[in-house]
Design an enzyme around this catalytic site. Structure first.
Site, PDB file in Angstrom:
ATOM      1  N   LYS A 117      48.515  48.285  65.826  1.00 37.75           N
ATOM      2  CA  LYS A 117      49.766  49.316  65.557  1.00 37.75           C
ATOM      3  C   LYS A 117      50.016  48.899  64.074  1.00 37.75           C
ATOM      4  O   LYS A 117      50.233  49.684  63.261  1.00 37.75           O
ATOM      5  CB  LYS A 117      50.970  49.327  66.288  1.00 37.75           C
TER       6      LYS A 117
ATOM      7  N   LYS B  58      40.508  44.953  63.490  1.00 38.58           N
ATOM      8  CA  LYS B  58      41.227  45.036  65.101  1.00 38.58           C
ATOM      9  C   LYS B  58      41.940  46.154  64.917  1.00 38.58           C
ATOM     10  O   LYS B  58      42.647  46.347  64.130  1.00 38.58           O
ATOM     11  CB  LYS B  58      41.747  43.704  65.279  1.00 38.58           C
TER      12      LYS B  58
ATOM     13  N   LYS C 127      53.443  36.080  48.384  1.00 43.29           N
ATOM     14  CA  LYS C 127      54.020  37.022  47.163  1.00 43.29           C
ATOM     15  C   LYS C 127      55.379  36.277  46.718  1.00 43.29           C
ATOM     16  O   LYS C 127      55.870  36.934  45.903  1.00 43.29           O
ATOM     17  CB  LYS C 127      54.976  38.139  48.243  1.00 43.29           C
TER      18      LYS C 127
HETATM   19  P1  TYM Z   1      50.447  44.009  72.553  1.00 42.78           P
HETATM   20  O1  TYM Z   1      51.846  44.710  73.184  1.00 42.78           O
HETATM   21  O2  TYM Z   1      50.470  43.685  71.049  1.00 42.78           O
HETATM   22  O3  TYM Z   1      49.228  44.408  73.317  1.00 42.78           O
HETATM   23  C1  TYM Z   1      49.045  44.689  74.590  1.00 42.78           C
HETATM   24  C2  TYM Z   1      47.650  44.268  75.007  1.00 42.78           C
HETATM   25  O4  TYM Z   1      46.723  45.077  74.346  1.00 42.78           O
HETATM   26  C3  TYM Z   1      45.836  44.178  73.966  1.00 42.78           C
HETATM   27  N1  TYM Z   1      45.105  44.623  72.432  1.00 42.78           N
HETATM   28  C4  TYM Z   1      43.910  44.690  72.163  1.00 42.78           C
HETATM   29  N2  TYM Z   1      42.865  44.322  73.126  1.00 42.78           N
HETATM   30  C5  TYM Z   1      41.690  44.385  72.508  1.00 42.78           C
HETATM   31  N3  TYM Z   1      41.441  44.745  71.229  1.00 42.78           N
HETATM   32  C6  TYM Z   1      42.345  45.469  70.572  1.00 42.78           C
HETATM   33  N4  TYM Z   1      42.317  45.961  69.345  1.00 42.78           N
HETATM   34  C7  TYM Z   1      43.938  45.038  71.098  1.00 42.78           C
HETATM   35  N5  TYM Z   1      45.161  45.383  70.631  1.00 42.78           N
HETATM   36  C8  TYM Z   1      45.852  45.153  71.518  1.00 42.78           C
HETATM   37  C9  TYM Z   1      46.530  42.755  73.721  1.00 42.78           C
HETATM   38  O5  TYM Z   1      45.651  41.555  73.639  1.00 42.78           O
HETATM   39  C10 TYM Z   1      47.461  42.889  74.884  1.00 42.78           C
HETATM   40  O6  TYM Z   1      46.572  42.162  75.869  1.00 42.78           O
HETATM   41  N6  TYM Z   1      52.496  39.425  73.345  1.00 42.78           N
HETATM   42  C11 TYM Z   1      52.097  40.634  73.990  1.00 42.78           C
HETATM   43  C12 TYM Z   1      52.854  41.195  74.999  1.00 42.78           C
HETATM   44  C13 TYM Z   1      53.302  40.128  76.070  1.00 42.78           C
HETATM   45  C14 TYM Z   1      52.565  39.511  77.064  1.00 42.78           C
HETATM   46  C15 TYM Z   1      53.227  38.785  77.656  1.00 42.78           C
HETATM   47  C16 TYM Z   1      51.328  39.773  77.611  1.00 42.78           C
HETATM   48  C17 TYM Z   1      54.653  39.737  76.416  1.00 42.78           C
HETATM   49  N7  TYM Z   1      54.878  38.934  77.261  1.00 42.78           N
HETATM   50  C18 TYM Z   1      53.087  38.155  78.952  1.00 42.78           C
HETATM   51  C19 TYM Z   1      50.759  38.994  78.569  1.00 42.78           C
HETATM   52  C20 TYM Z   1      51.585  38.323  79.141  1.00 42.78           C
HETATM   53  C21 TYM Z   1      51.660  41.750  72.838  1.00 42.78           C
HETATM   54  O7  TYM Z   1      52.344  41.749  71.992  1.00 42.78           O
HETATM   55  O8  TYM Z   1      50.778  42.498  73.258  1.00 42.78           O
END
Ligand code: TYM
Length: 331
Positions: free
Chosen positions: A203, A200, A119
């Site tokens: 949100k 995918k 951008k």
């Molecule tokens: P988050 O909150 O974005 O998502 C939570 C979990 O959901 C899974 N997920 C999916 N799996 C399959 N298909 C999809 N379309 C899909 N969308 C979301 C994500 O892979 C995740 O497992 N950074 C992490 C949160 C976090 C975390 C951690 C996870 C913070 N500390 C320590 C494991 C260990 C996150 O933003 O996930």
């Protein structure tokens, strides 16, 4: 000794079926045989959520979602990240072992820099240090609890590999296993749950099927799944249809085979295929939705469960930090 399973969810909005099939359901399956530690990553959410009332609500919604999906707080240590301040001490210690270059390669940061560059903006516009160091806090979440396996969707695998890299750097430096090396646990069939538009489910793409909406809204949302222009009579290929991919998550092997033949035979339009998906989804989600509504109606009870979880979590966290402090000579 049992192995340890740990995972977290960022409370940035409604839980959706990607979260459920990618993380929550497999995590609850692992809780049957592993020592499980599951949490709400509220400090990770703070990077993007600056409205206190909204964050306060989404924290409870994610917590209620875990419980409605079947998490038993007697069996699983279940807590809020912000209730375990040891994680921030560990984050700072891990920073000393994390190359800046490793953070430059993290997907979320790279995507923002690329978007800014395309951008014509400053490459770091809108990037806060919470986003840049996100993988280090996440590594601390994982390492703090001596995690062996981290059930997640595919989008999080890079973060877990980084956590393993960072822990390895620490161990290599001290010449002994100070920290446990984690591995990702990813499901074959739900590693990337597709969203309404085929990308995918996420949100940030606004293409989700939320887990706990009323039946009518669920149906309306499913009717929005994007399809091609094949007519009712045309035979359809189930394997290239994202409606069928979503259906598979909710249906038994026999149901999948039966519907796949109907797709191939022709005579079934996309509207009917979506109805079948809605019926299967609603069957699985209705009891969960009822439990969710009951849990959300008693927030003090929910907060008590989280507070009790934090009490169980903190001594484990403190032990890891003490071990690391001793190894580091910071005493
Ligand atoms: P988050 O909150 O974005 O998502 C939570 C979990 O959901 C899974 N997920 C999916 N799996 C399959 N298909 C999809 N379309 C899909 N969308 C979301 C994500 O892979 C995740 O497992 N950074 C992490 C949160 C976090 C975390 C951690 C996870 C913070 N500390 C320590 C494991 C260990 C996150 O933003 O996930």
């Amino acid at each position: 000794m049992k192995e340890i399973s740990l995972t977290g969810i960022k409370p940035t909005g409604d839980l959706h079926i990607g979260n459920y099939f990618g993380a929550i359901k497999p995590a609850l399956e692992l809780a049957k045989t592993y020592d499980a530690r599951y949490f709400i990553a509220d400090y990770h959410a703070l990077n993007t959520m600056k409205d206190p009332a909204e964050l306060n609500t989404t924290i409870r919604q994610v917590a209620a979602g875990w419980l409605a999906a079947g998490l038993d707080p007697e069996q699983v240590i279940f807590y809020r990240q912000s209730s375990v301040p040891e994680v921030f001490e560990l984050t700072t210690m891990l920073m000393a072992f994390t190359a800046k270059g490793l953070m430059n390669r993290a997907h979320a940061y790279k995507a923002m820099v690329q978007d800014n560059t395309e951008k014509g903006n400053d490459p770091d516009a809108g990037v806060n240090m919470g986003l840049f160091t996100y993988p280090i806090l996440m590594a601390a979440d994982i390492i703090l609890f001596d995690s062996d396996i981290v059930p997640v969707g595919k989008d999080q695998v890079q973060h877990i590999e980084m956590a393993a890299d960072i822990a390895q750097s620490v161990n290599a430096n001290y010449g002994k296993p100070v920290l446990k090396i984690p591995r990702a646990g990813v499901q074959d069939d739900s590693a990337i749950v597709p969203g309404l538009d085929g990308r995918k489910m996420s949100k940030s793409y606004n293409n989700t099927i939320p887990l706990f909406v009323p039946e009518k809204t669920l149906r309306k949302t499913i009717m929005r799944v994007v399809t091609n222009s094949q007519g009712v009579e045309e035979p359809k290929d189930p394997d290239s249809s994202q409606i069928f991919l979503l259906y598979k998550l909710f249906a038994s092997a026999e149901e999948q085979a039966a519907l796949a033949s109907r797709y191939r035979a022709g005579g079934m339009g996309w509207g009917e295929a979506k109805e079948e998906l809605f019926r299967a989804a609603n069957r699985e989600l209705t009891p969960m939705r009822e439990r969710y509504d009951a849990i959300m109606a008693d927030i003090p009870a929910l907060d008590k469960i989280l507070a009790q979880g934090a009490e169980k979590a903190r001594p484990i966290a403190a032990a890891t930090v003490t071990r690391f402090r001793k190894a580091a000579g910071v005493q």
